[in-house]
Design an enzyme around this catalytic site. Structure first.
Site, mmCIF file in Angstrom:
data_model
loop_
_atom_site.group_PDB
_atom_site.id
_atom_site.type_symbol
_atom_site.label_atom_id
_atom_site.label_comp_id
_atom_site.label_asym_id
_atom_site.label_seq_id
_atom_site.Cartn_x
_atom_site.Cartn_y
_atom_site.Cartn_z
ATOM 1 N N THR A 99 2.484 9.222 -0.069
ATOM 2 C CA THR A 99 1.535 9.137 1.037
ATOM 3 C C THR A 99 2.213 8.836 2.356
ATOM 4 O O THR A 99 1.778 9.300 3.410
ATOM 5 C CB THR A 99 0.475 8.063 0.731
ATOM 6 O OG1 THR A 99 -0.284 8.494 -0.387
ATOM 7 C CG2 THR A 99 -0.437 7.817 1.898
ATOM 8 N N TYR A 101 -6.301 13.239 1.318
ATOM 9 C CA TYR A 101 -5.229 13.810 2.148
ATOM 10 C C TYR A 101 -4.224 14.476 1.209
ATOM 11 O O TYR A 101 -4.341 14.419 -0.019
ATOM 12 C CB TYR A 101 -4.542 12.709 2.963
ATOM 13 C CG TYR A 101 -4.057 11.563 2.100
ATOM 14 C CD1 TYR A 101 -4.837 10.416 1.916
ATOM 15 C CD2 TYR A 101 -2.842 11.640 1.412
ATOM 16 C CE1 TYR A 101 -4.428 9.397 1.095
ATOM 17 C CE2 TYR A 101 -2.423 10.623 0.583
ATOM 18 C CZ TYR A 101 -3.228 9.502 0.428
ATOM 19 O OH TYR A 101 -2.825 8.498 -0.400
ATOM 20 N N THR A 127 3.147 5.495 -3.868
ATOM 21 C CA THR A 127 2.867 4.140 -4.383
ATOM 22 C C THR A 127 2.436 4.163 -5.847
ATOM 23 O O THR A 127 2.520 3.150 -6.524
ATOM 24 C CB THR A 127 1.755 3.487 -3.550
ATOM 25 O OG1 THR A 127 0.584 4.304 -3.618
ATOM 26 C CG2 THR A 127 2.194 3.297 -2.113
ATOM 27 N N ASP A 128 1.985 5.316 -6.347
ATOM 28 C CA ASP A 128 1.448 5.340 -7.710
ATOM 29 C C ASP A 128 2.473 4.919 -8.755
ATOM 30 O O ASP A 128 2.133 4.221 -9.703
ATOM 31 C CB ASP A 128 0.910 6.741 -8.051
ATOM 32 C CG ASP A 128 -0.378 7.048 -7.327
ATOM 33 O OD1 ASP A 128 -0.872 8.184 -7.460
ATOM 34 O OD2 ASP A 128 -0.874 6.160 -6.603
ATOM 35 N N LYS A 171 1.109 -2.278 -8.598
ATOM 36 C CA LYS A 171 0.040 -1.803 -7.717
ATOM 37 C C LYS A 171 -1.273 -2.333 -8.278
ATOM 38 O O LYS A 171 -1.611 -2.087 -9.430
ATOM 39 C CB LYS A 171 0.056 -0.274 -7.650
ATOM 40 C CG LYS A 171 -0.935 0.314 -6.651
ATOM 41 C CD LYS A 171 -0.762 1.827 -6.514
ATOM 42 C CE LYS A 171 -1.738 2.402 -5.468
ATOM 43 N NZ LYS A 171 -1.553 3.871 -5.279
ATOM 44 N N GLU A 225 0.238 -12.578 -32.292
ATOM 45 C CA GLU A 225 -0.874 -11.787 -32.857
ATOM 46 C C GLU A 225 -0.426 -10.876 -33.996
ATOM 47 O O GLU A 225 -1.222 -10.157 -34.582
ATOM 48 C CB GLU A 225 -1.507 -10.930 -31.753
ATOM 49 C CG GLU A 225 -2.318 -11.725 -30.743
ATOM 50 C CD GLU A 225 -3.548 -12.355 -31.373
ATOM 51 O OE1 GLU A 225 -4.000 -13.398 -30.874
ATOM 52 O OE2 GLU A 225 -4.048 -11.807 -32.397
HETATM 53 N N1 DGL Z 1 -0.216 10.739 -4.935
HETATM 54 C C1 DGL Z 1 0.065 9.341 -4.698
HETATM 55 C C2 DGL Z 1 1.572 9.076 -4.774
HETATM 56 O O1 DGL Z 1 2.355 9.919 -4.306
HETATM 57 C C3 DGL Z 1 -0.407 8.902 -3.364
HETATM 58 C C4 DGL Z 1 -0.404 7.447 -3.269
HETATM 59 C C5 DGL Z 1 0.618 6.943 -2.291
HETATM 60 O O2 DGL Z 1 1.753 7.442 -2.153
HETATM 61 O O3 DGL Z 1 0.280 5.930 -1.667
HETATM 62 O O4 DGL Z 1 1.946 8.021 -5.283
#
Ligand code: DGL
Length: 357
Positions: free
Chosen positions: A40, A54, A120-121, A193, A314
């Site tokens: 992103t 986006y 971020t993913d 995250k 467990e």
């Molecule tokens: N498609 C997600 C990624 O590239 C977008 C999220 C992001 O980068 O914040 O991880």
């Protein structure tokens, strides 16, 4: 004539006087390489209010750098476009390529630190993988954004500025791979995250963040205790691939299908993302026992997100010859198990690794 020559000499002297301190100041700045992978932070949307819907991975590294001219005041910055992908598409092959490029650059005396711009993913996963295979104490900082560069109040530019500032700072050395988002400094091992869309999404919910970046400098309040980077026994140098390790998620009413399918697909290790303290549902346990009997390594983790996964809690791990993930999330346990399998299939050795990294 004399006056003209005198004036020219004075101008040249003034120019030199101004040049020298600037170049000396620039020469004193750390050399930071930005490796861009997409996400992103490199995304763009149709309008300034487009913060979802986006397109990620559309803006090149030189444009990211040009958008933040203040970078030049904190480091001598250069950029490389390693990939241009949304990070949900990050693969083992991408990780091996990225790790090799990082180690090659950090071995150069004229590179003082690296910033990796990333989606971020899966940022927390790439960060943890690099935390285990980077062979340098120099700072490696991952950074992204939750809003695309075209959005009102985009968080990318300041996140990038802070990440470069951190990678250029001597205090960041020797602390393992870092994640810098939202003015905060997180460790690769413990960050995750926690929110699908908000800018404060990255947290180390269980064990705490390391510090802040504020007023143009990093302030550290904690340090990691687990081994990383130069203390790590893992090396990607000769690797052409990583062993196949998969994750099976548990939930109410779950059956053995996932585990059986993953084994049929050739998994060499299975991380069981169990409910609670890694509980084994009665319908799943036989499939995991069968997987172990076929030589796969089984790691018990938890979907919960915080706490120690207790050995022999467990389940009787000693009897089942299973490994427990300690405080690692399932997705990070998968990474450590992949690297462990490049060294050994001995479960006692692998358990030691989970208590070491
Ligand atoms: N498609 C997600 C990624 O590239 C977008 C999220 C992001 O980068 O914040 O991880």
């Amino acid at each position: 004539m004399f006056h003209r020559q005198a004036a020219q000499f004075a101008v040249a002297l003034l120019g030199f006087a101004l040049f020298v301190p600037t170049s000396l100041a620039q020469a004193r700045l750390a050399n930071v390489t930005i490796l861009a992978t997409g996400g992103t932070i490199a995304g763009s949307g149709a309008t300034s209010t487009t913060t979802v819907g986006y397109t990620a991975a559309t803006v090149g590294v030189q444009n990211l750098i040009a958008a933040v001219p203040e970078l030049a005041k904190v480091a001598n910055v250069s950029g490389e476009q390693v990939f241009q992908i949304a990070s949900e598409n990050m693969s083992n092959e991408h990780w091996l390529t990225l790790a090799r490029r990082v180690n090659t650059l950090l071995a150069q005396p004229n590179v003082d630190g690296i910033v990796i711009t990333h989606g971020t993913d899966t940022m927390e996963e790439t960060a943890y993988f690099l935390n285990l295979v980077v062979k340098s104490r120099k700072p490696v900082v991952l950074v992204g954004s939750m809003r695309p560069s075209t959005a009102m109040s985009a968080d990318g530019p300041l996140n990038l500025y802070n990440a470069v500032l951190l990678a250029a700072h001597p205090d960041a050395a020797g602390r393992g791979v870092l994640v810098s988002m939202n003015d905060q400094i997180q460790s690769a091992r413990d960050v995750t995250k926690t929110n699908t869309t908000t800018t404060d999404t990255f947290k180390s919910t269980d064990l705490g963040m390391l510090g802040y970046i504020q007023g143009g400098k990093p302030s550290f309040y904690r340090a990691v205790t687990r081994k990383h980077t130069t203390e790590s026994e893992f090396d990607v140098g000769a690797l052409t691939a990583l062993p196949q390790v998969e994750i099976a998620l548990s939930y109410a009413n779950v059956g053995p299908t996932q585990v059986e399918a993953l084994m049929a697909a050739g998994a060499k290790g299975i991380v069981h993302a169990g409910v609670g303290n890694g509980s084994l549902p009665a319908r799943v346990k036989p499939a995991l026992v069968a997987a172990r009997a076929k030589g796969a390594i089984v790691v018990r983790a938890s979907r919960v997100g915080q706490g120690i996964l207790a050995r022999n809690g467990e389940a009787n791990d000693d009897q089942l010859d299973f490994v427990v993930a300690d405080t690692l999330s399932p997705q990070k346990a998968r990474i450590l198990l992949m690297l462990a399998l490049t060294k050994t299939t001995n479960t006692r050795e692998i358990q030691r690794m989970f208590y070491t990294y």
